[in-house]
Design a protein around this motif. Sequence first.
Motif, mmCIF file in Angstrom:
data_model
loop_
_atom_site.group_PDB
_atom_site.id
_atom_site.type_symbol
_atom_site.label_atom_id
_atom_site.label_comp_id
_atom_site.label_asym_id
_atom_site.label_seq_id
_atom_site.Cartn_x
_atom_site.Cartn_y
_atom_site.Cartn_z
ATOM 1 N N LEU A 73 0.886 -1.214 0.049
ATOM 2 C CA LEU A 73 0.074 -0.075 -0.015
ATOM 3 C C LEU A 73 0.703 1.182 -0.035
ATOM 4 C CD1 LEU A 73 -2.424 1.569 0.510
ATOM 5 C CD2 LEU A 73 -2.720 0.998 2.778
ATOM 6 N N GLU A 74 0.703 2.095 -1.046
ATOM 7 C CA GLU A 74 1.502 3.410 -1.336
ATOM 8 C C GLU A 74 0.803 4.347 -1.812
ATOM 9 O OE1 GLU A 74 5.475 2.675 -2.907
ATOM 10 O OE2 GLU A 74 5.424 0.489 -2.700
ATOM 11 N N VAL A 75 1.216 5.445 -1.825
ATOM 12 C CA VAL A 75 0.785 6.452 -2.657
ATOM 13 C C VAL A 75 1.963 7.200 -3.529
ATOM 14 C CG1 VAL A 75 -0.085 9.172 -2.417
ATOM 15 C CG2 VAL A 75 -1.008 7.353 -0.843
ATOM 16 N N ALA A 76 1.506 7.532 -4.736
ATOM 17 C CA ALA A 76 2.468 8.112 -5.567
ATOM 18 C C ALA A 76 2.244 9.505 -5.943
ATOM 19 C CB ALA A 76 2.425 7.262 -6.944
ATOM 20 N N VAL A 77 3.184 10.420 -6.365
ATOM 21 C CA VAL A 77 3.328 11.726 -6.663
ATOM 22 C C VAL A 77 3.725 11.630 -8.198
ATOM 23 C CG1 VAL A 77 5.786 12.191 -6.094
ATOM 24 C CG2 VAL A 77 3.977 14.173 -6.221
ATOM 25 N N VAL A 78 2.999 12.386 -8.968
ATOM 26 C CA VAL A 78 3.175 12.668 -10.427
ATOM 27 C C VAL A 78 4.061 13.883 -10.824
ATOM 28 C CG1 VAL A 78 2.369 12.357 -12.697
ATOM 29 C CG2 VAL A 78 1.471 10.946 -11.107
ATOM 30 N N ILE A 79 5.050 13.865 -11.406
ATOM 31 C CA ILE A 79 5.636 14.999 -11.642
ATOM 32 C C ILE A 79 5.203 16.019 -12.882
ATOM 33 C CG2 ILE A 79 8.100 16.250 -12.512
ATOM 34 C CD1 ILE A 79 8.297 14.817 -9.791
ATOM 35 N N GLY A 80 4.897 17.378 -12.620
ATOM 36 C CA GLY A 80 4.216 18.025 -13.482
ATOM 37 C C GLY A 80 4.928 18.769 -14.559
ATOM 38 N N ARG A 81 6.278 19.054 -14.259
ATOM 39 C CA ARG A 81 7.116 19.524 -15.233
ATOM 40 C C ARG A 81 8.640 19.467 -14.844
ATOM 41 N NH1 ARG A 81 8.913 24.924 -13.437
ATOM 42 N NH2 ARG A 81 8.054 25.487 -11.262
ATOM 43 N N GLU A 82 9.428 19.487 -15.913
ATOM 44 C CA GLU A 82 10.902 19.088 -15.741
ATOM 45 C C GLU A 82 11.671 19.835 -14.797
ATOM 46 O OE1 GLU A 82 14.629 19.563 -19.016
ATOM 47 O OE2 GLU A 82 12.989 17.914 -19.572
ATOM 48 N N GLY A 83 12.530 19.216 -14.134
ATOM 49 C CA GLY A 83 13.388 20.033 -13.163
ATOM 50 C C GLY A 83 14.672 19.328 -12.611
ATOM 51 N N ARG A 84 15.741 19.748 -12.389
ATOM 52 C CA ARG A 84 16.979 19.565 -12.115
ATOM 53 C C ARG A 84 17.491 20.040 -10.791
ATOM 54 N NH1 ARG A 84 21.114 16.697 -15.610
ATOM 55 N NH2 ARG A 84 23.140 16.754 -14.497
ATOM 56 N N ASP A 85 17.920 19.045 -9.846
ATOM 57 C CA ASP A 85 18.652 20.032 -8.704
ATOM 58 C C ASP A 85 17.791 20.680 -7.950
ATOM 59 O OD1 ASP A 85 21.374 18.385 -9.025
ATOM 60 O OD2 ASP A 85 22.115 19.655 -10.589
ATOM 61 N N LEU A 86 16.616 20.156 -7.778
ATOM 62 C CA LEU A 86 15.615 20.983 -7.041
ATOM 63 C C LEU A 86 16.009 21.083 -5.713
ATOM 64 C CD1 LEU A 86 12.465 19.526 -9.017
ATOM 65 C CD2 LEU A 86 13.662 21.792 -9.572
ATOM 66 N N THR A 87 15.399 22.077 -4.914
ATOM 67 C CA THR A 87 15.384 22.004 -3.546
ATOM 68 C C THR A 87 13.887 21.484 -3.188
ATOM 69 O OG1 THR A 87 14.215 24.391 -3.358
ATOM 70 C CG2 THR A 87 16.677 24.080 -3.471
ATOM 71 N N PRO A 88 13.403 21.272 -1.997
ATOM 72 C CA PRO A 88 12.175 20.675 -1.532
ATOM 73 C C PRO A 88 11.321 21.884 -1.757
ATOM 74 C CG PRO A 88 13.856 19.866 0.068
ATOM 75 C CD PRO A 88 14.436 20.899 -1.150
ATOM 76 N N GLU A 89 11.484 23.207 -1.513
ATOM 77 C CA GLU A 89 10.673 24.281 -1.834
ATOM 78 C C GLU A 89 10.268 24.400 -3.216
ATOM 79 O OE1 GLU A 89 12.623 24.204 1.715
ATOM 80 O OE2 GLU A 89 13.529 24.304 -0.107
ATOM 81 N N GLN A 90 11.422 24.149 -4.166
ATOM 82 C CA GLN A 90 10.990 24.141 -5.711
ATOM 83 C C GLN A 90 10.183 23.234 -5.992
ATOM 84 O OE1 GLN A 90 15.162 24.476 -6.952
ATOM 85 N NE2 GLN A 90 15.142 26.508 -7.024
ATOM 86 N N ALA A 91 10.310 21.954 -5.475
ATOM 87 C CA ALA A 91 9.911 20.768 -6.020
ATOM 88 C C ALA A 91 8.167 20.909 -5.651
ATOM 89 C CB ALA A 91 10.477 19.592 -5.043
ATOM 90 N N ARG A 92 7.786 21.403 -4.828
ATOM 91 C CA ARG A 92 6.347 21.610 -4.662
ATOM 92 C C ARG A 92 5.567 22.159 -5.948
ATOM 93 N NH1 ARG A 92 3.436 23.444 0.749
ATOM 94 N NH2 ARG A 92 4.765 21.613 1.418
#
Length: 317
Positions: free
Chosen positions: A128-147
């Motif tokens: 049993l898991e939950v998944a997140v789906v990426i919405g746009r490309e990113g590299r070397d993101l910070t957690p704040e940017q990742a949201r």
Amino acid sequence: MRFATYEYQGRRHCGVLDGAAIRPFPDGTTLLDLIRSGLPRAATDLPPTADPVPLDAVRLLPPLEPPSVRDFYTFEEHIEGVRRSGDRGVPEAWYDAPTFYFTNPQALIGARDDVPYPPGSKVLDFELEVAVVIGREGRDLTPEQARDHIAGYTLFNDWSARDLQVHEMQVGLGPCKGKDTATTLGPHLVTPDELEPYRDADGFLRLALTSEINGEVVGKDLLSNMSWTFEEMIAYASRGTVVRAGDVLGSGTCGNGGCLAELWGIRGERIPPPLKPGDTVTLTADVLGSVRNTVIPGPEPVPLPTGRRRPRSRPRP
């Protein structure tokens, strides 16, 4: 908003949920296309073109065909339980970073599809898991940017052939065929705004998770018991590389009965027993909905020879 990919009257469609129905987008539209164009605006700019279709009249497919699937390992309680039978505890290295492995994006199945038993296995388990789906490309993101790079969330069931997994991981690689047969994704993709009311002060999503076998509850947990947030997982996944629109990142298996292997480790015996053909597994999360899959017999493995043992002195070019 909630988006679904489905089969109706022999054709594949994508649409937005409207109560107990789906409003289809124009033929040929895929959820991955919409994600790459930017959800939810891309969907708002693309109005449905046909009458709603009742949900109970369609076959739900995985919401999207992702470029890649990473599965993380973020619930400490799950690891404690699974490793308890060997009295090994949680390895210190686990606390250093949110570990993950790549799994098979070609093995995704829908929220109500049957699950064939993996060839050669006799010990099938759910996760049993939950998944997140990426919405746009990113590299070397910070957690704040990742949201800002999150398109949405969905349920994720990492079906696991435990006997194959244990055997092949002795080689020092993997998991491989133990995780290769099926991964449930669905029932739909839920945009982040619907989950924001469930976010706690530490950034975790407080969603109730429940697992059932044949209608009997075997596990309950909270998604907020993860040791890393989804934003932190995305930041780690993007370190030194690129995450792309449509990439799927699984949370890892929750604790307190999120899979059978954890219960076996705690109890020292296989109770409940491994899944068998005819068993139905139902996984549920607040807001995200439920997936329900029934295990069916699978094919026999295609015979292969064992590895050829070579002499220590080998010919060279």
